[in-house]
Design an enzyme around this catalytic site. Sequence first.
Site, mmCIF file in Angstrom:
data_model
loop_
_atom_site.group_PDB
_atom_site.id
_atom_site.type_symbol
_atom_site.label_atom_id
_atom_site.label_comp_id
_atom_site.label_asym_id
_atom_site.label_seq_id
_atom_site.Cartn_x
_atom_site.Cartn_y
_atom_site.Cartn_z
ATOM 1 N N GLN A 193 -10.291 -3.892 -2.818
ATOM 2 C CA GLN A 193 -11.535 -3.316 -2.295
ATOM 3 C C GLN A 193 -12.710 -3.641 -3.222
ATOM 4 O O GLN A 193 -13.824 -3.938 -2.767
ATOM 5 C CB GLN A 193 -11.374 -1.791 -2.155
ATOM 6 N N CYS A 241 -16.346 2.630 0.795
ATOM 7 C CA CYS A 241 -15.189 1.778 1.109
ATOM 8 C C CYS A 241 -14.673 2.016 2.528
ATOM 9 O O CYS A 241 -13.981 1.163 3.080
ATOM 10 C CB CYS A 241 -14.081 2.010 0.080
ATOM 11 N N ASP A 283 -16.877 7.880 -1.731
ATOM 12 C CA ASP A 283 -15.576 7.772 -1.064
ATOM 13 C C ASP A 283 -15.224 9.167 -0.550
ATOM 14 O O ASP A 283 -15.875 10.153 -0.929
ATOM 15 C CB ASP A 283 -14.538 7.259 -2.097
ATOM 16 N N ARG A 308 -14.006 -7.549 2.940
ATOM 17 C CA ARG A 308 -12.585 -7.400 2.600
ATOM 18 C C ARG A 308 -11.825 -8.664 2.977
ATOM 19 O O ARG A 308 -10.935 -9.117 2.263
ATOM 20 C CB ARG A 308 -11.964 -6.194 3.337
ATOM 21 N N ARG A 311 0.857 -1.193 0.000
ATOM 22 C CA ARG A 311 0.000 0.000 0.000
ATOM 23 C C ARG A 311 0.885 1.230 0.000
ATOM 24 O O ARG A 311 1.769 1.363 0.856
ATOM 25 C CB ARG A 311 -0.922 0.057 1.213
ATOM 26 N N HIS A 329 -7.346 0.595 -6.295
ATOM 27 C CA HIS A 329 -7.551 -0.145 -5.042
ATOM 28 C C HIS A 329 -8.315 -1.432 -5.388
ATOM 29 O O HIS A 329 -9.484 -1.598 -5.018
ATOM 30 C CB HIS A 329 -8.332 0.726 -4.063
#
Length: 308
Positions: A138, A266, A226, A294, A108, A135
Amino acid sequence: MPRSLSGRHFLKLLDFTTDEIRYLVDLSKELKKLKMAGVPHRWLEGKNIVLLFEKTSTRTRCSFEVAGMDLGMGVTYLDPGSSQMGKKESIEDTARVLGRMYDGIEYRGFAQSICEELAANAGVPVWNGLTDDYHPTQILADFLTMKEQFGYLKGLNFVYLGDGRNNMANSLIVGGIKTGMKVAIACPKDYQPDAEIMKWASENGDFLCTDNILEAAAGSDVLYTDVWASMGQEGEAEERKKIFKDYQINDSVVAVSNEGVMVLHCLPAHREEEITAKVFEEHANEIFDEAENRLHAQKAVLVKCMVD
Ligand code: CP
Ligand code: NVA
């Protein structure tokens, strides 16, 4: 059933076929059933993975960590301050070292090119746990959550509101189009996705990008948002609050959506910015199922992409 994913990197959904994405979502569902039933699935016993974080995380770190442990693996977490990478050591050398000790690397951080460089040099699978551009893990959790509610993905009217240029928007566009959803993005004109992604989406499926939030949301099955300022953009947060203020999920947006609309985020969420507290709480079950998913989605990626 797609061909084997053994040894594949998981860097962005553009690298995967529709069948492969669908397969990973279905496998996540099977893995969730095993976890819920308390059936052990230590299928990767004896292997080890490392989680390399240059940005902070709750969900991605914990889901990779628990997924690895449920699968019987050893897991090392390197936090944003405690590896040599980018400070005393190059990305290439870091990849070459970690690849000799571990069977897979999660990354990440910032540029997508860092993730790609790790993948080019590690000799073991590298998984993207969020970069500035994408991402992808996700999205598998998001799709699992949608599939649990609707039973299918193809044909869903999917609408994303907010920053059209960030990692989530990019990944949702690619994943949505690949799985046959109708994808609409509502964002300010200066925050539209890159021309290249918009061209790809228009050529490969049903895609709309507009600055008219109600036009986008009309008849939606899924509303998604988001944060307005992503990690690394904290200095722009106040300015962004003004730019995006009309791109909030609120009662007016829900009112033009289909009955039974699903609302996803998310997380982490900023209530009264990208989503009202009321709508968030009314859809909290869906949003926290999404967060839980997740774990199951990450597990599917680990199971399929590690070398058999
Ligand atoms: N959604 C998500 O990636 O959350 P974290 O930043 O907590 O990992
Ligand atoms: N766009 C957000 C996603 C967080 C999961 C960020 O990059 O901070």
